[in-house]
Design a protein around this motif. Structure first.
Motif, short mmCIF file in Angstrom:
data_model
loop_
_atom_site.label_atom_id
_atom_site.label_comp_id
_atom_site.label_asym_id
_atom_site.label_seq_id
_atom_site.Cartn_x
_atom_site.Cartn_y
_atom_site.Cartn_z
N TYR A 60 -5.63 0.63 18.39
CA TYR A 60 -5.55 1.16 16.86
C TYR A 60 -6.79 0.35 16.11
CZ TYR A 60 -1.13 3.87 16.67
OH TYR A 60 -0.30 4.78 16.59
N ASP A 61 -7.25 1.21 15.11
CA ASP A 61 -7.99 0.68 14.27
C ASP A 61 -7.68 0.47 12.90
OD1 ASP A 61 -10.81 -0.38 13.32
OD2 ASP A 61 -11.40 1.63 12.62
N GLY A 62 -7.56 -1.00 12.38
CA GLY A 62 -6.97 -1.12 11.21
C GLY A 62 -5.62 -1.74 11.13
N ASP A 63 -4.89 -1.86 10.21
CA ASP A 63 -3.58 -2.70 10.21
C ASP A 63 -2.55 -1.65 9.88
OD1 ASP A 63 -4.78 -5.16 10.63
OD2 ASP A 63 -5.03 -5.73 8.54
N PHE A 64 -1.33 -2.24 10.15
CA PHE A 64 -0.01 -1.34 9.55
C PHE A 64 -0.07 -2.07 8.16
CE2 PHE A 64 0.94 -0.60 13.83
CZ PHE A 64 1.57 0.50 13.98
N VAL A 65 0.00 -1.16 7.24
CA VAL A 65 0.29 -1.83 5.88
C VAL A 65 1.57 -1.14 5.45
CG1 VAL A 65 -0.18 -1.51 3.35
CG2 VAL A 65 -2.11 -1.26 5.16
N MET A 66 2.67 -2.42 4.95
CA MET A 66 4.07 -2.17 4.96
C MET A 66 4.24 -1.90 3.33
SD MET A 66 4.85 -2.66 7.98
CE MET A 66 6.67 -2.72 7.85
N ALA A 67 5.33 -1.09 3.13
CA ALA A 67 5.80 -0.81 1.94
C ALA A 67 6.29 -2.08 1.18
CB ALA A 67 7.18 -0.05 1.97
N ALA A 68 6.21 -2.24 -0.16
CA ALA A 68 6.40 -3.41 -1.04
C ALA A 68 7.61 -4.19 -0.45
CB ALA A 68 6.47 -3.07 -2.54
N ASP A 69 7.48 -5.54 -0.29
CA ASP A 69 8.79 -6.33 0.06
C ASP A 69 9.13 -6.12 1.53
OD1 ASP A 69 8.74 -7.76 -2.50
OD2 ASP A 69 9.71 -5.90 -3.29
N LYS A 70 8.44 -5.28 2.42
CA LYS A 70 9.02 -4.95 3.74
C LYS A 70 8.17 -5.89 4.70
CE LYS A 70 11.94 -1.89 2.22
NZ LYS A 70 13.41 -2.37 2.26
N LYS A 71 9.03 -6.22 5.73
CA LYS A 71 8.42 -6.99 6.75
C LYS A 71 9.02 -6.47 8.07
CE LYS A 71 6.44 -10.00 3.90
NZ LYS A 71 4.91 -10.47 4.00
N TRP A 72 8.05 -6.63 9.19
CA TRP A 72 8.79 -6.27 10.55
C TRP A 72 9.52 -7.48 10.89
CZ3 TRP A 72 7.04 -2.49 13.53
CH2 TRP A 72 5.79 -1.77 13.09
N GLN A 73 10.89 -6.79 11.43
CA GLN A 73 11.89 -7.76 11.95
C GLN A 73 11.87 -7.91 13.35
OE1 GLN A 73 14.32 -8.55 9.30
NE2 GLN A 73 12.77 -7.59 8.19
#
Length: 201
Positions: A60-73
């Protein structure tokens, strides 16, 4: 109008050195997020010359952008019972890959059961770390992921109790590699090797 059918492949030799070890399995911690938490996906290069080399076509090229206040668990796994696999499916010219993650968590109490209740009807994306530190994705922006969950109390005095997640998703690539930022509940880490990323990095 003529169609240009020149091969768009980017083939290179695959070498393997004698004595080199391919370490099996995945690491103990896997990261997950509901698909709805991802605001923007990274992209896979097209097979038309935009990729720099063969490895880039699977990264993958680039980053995962998370919705506001969301993080990977995260989920802690029993590594001896967890793995990721990929296999080709379908027929030409529409062949794809079915990527699967078998993820075994030793817990069966309220928290694990509450997770199972939600995940059973949700679309979850998983980031699984190989033993060499590299992360791979089980999930896709274009296709619908699913999770099948089972629990067991174990048997007798030596049985193994736990919760098993069977995650799967169709994709155009075998579990793509991800080298971008992973914004976790415990801080940001690199998808290239799992190392911590300092704030502002």
């Amino acid at each position: 109008m003529a169609v240009n059918c020149t091969s768009k492949g980017m083939y290179e030799s695959l070498a393997w050195c004698p004595g080199q070890t391919s370490t099996p399995g995945i690491k103990r911690k896997v990261y997950f997020a509901p698909k709805s938490w991802i605001a923007k996906w990274p992209t896979l290069p097209e097979l038309d010359g935009t990729a720099e080399n063969m490895a880039a076509t699977a990264t993958y090229d680039g980053d995962f952008v998370m919705a506001a206040d969301k993080k990977w668990q995260s989920i802690d796994l029993l590594t001896s019972k967890s793995s990721i696999t990929s296999e080709s499916q379908g027929e030409a010219p529409s062949k794809t890959f079915l990527n699967k993650g078998t993820l075994f968590h030793a817990g069966t109490d309220e928290e694990a059961t509450g997770f199972a209740r939600q995940a059973n009807v949700d679309e979850l994306i998983f980031l699984c770390q190989q033993r060499n530190g590299k992360f791979r994705v089980v999930g896709s922006e274009a296709f619908d992921p699913s999770v099948t969950i089972s629990q067991t109390s174990g048997e007798g005095d030596t049985g193994t109790a736990g919760t098993t997640l069977e995650a799967q998703c169709t994709d155009i690539c075998p579990s793509p590699f991800y080298t971008g930022k992973i914004e976790t509940v415990d801080g940001d880490i690199s998808g290239a090797d799992g190392s911590a990323i300092e704030p502002g990095g």
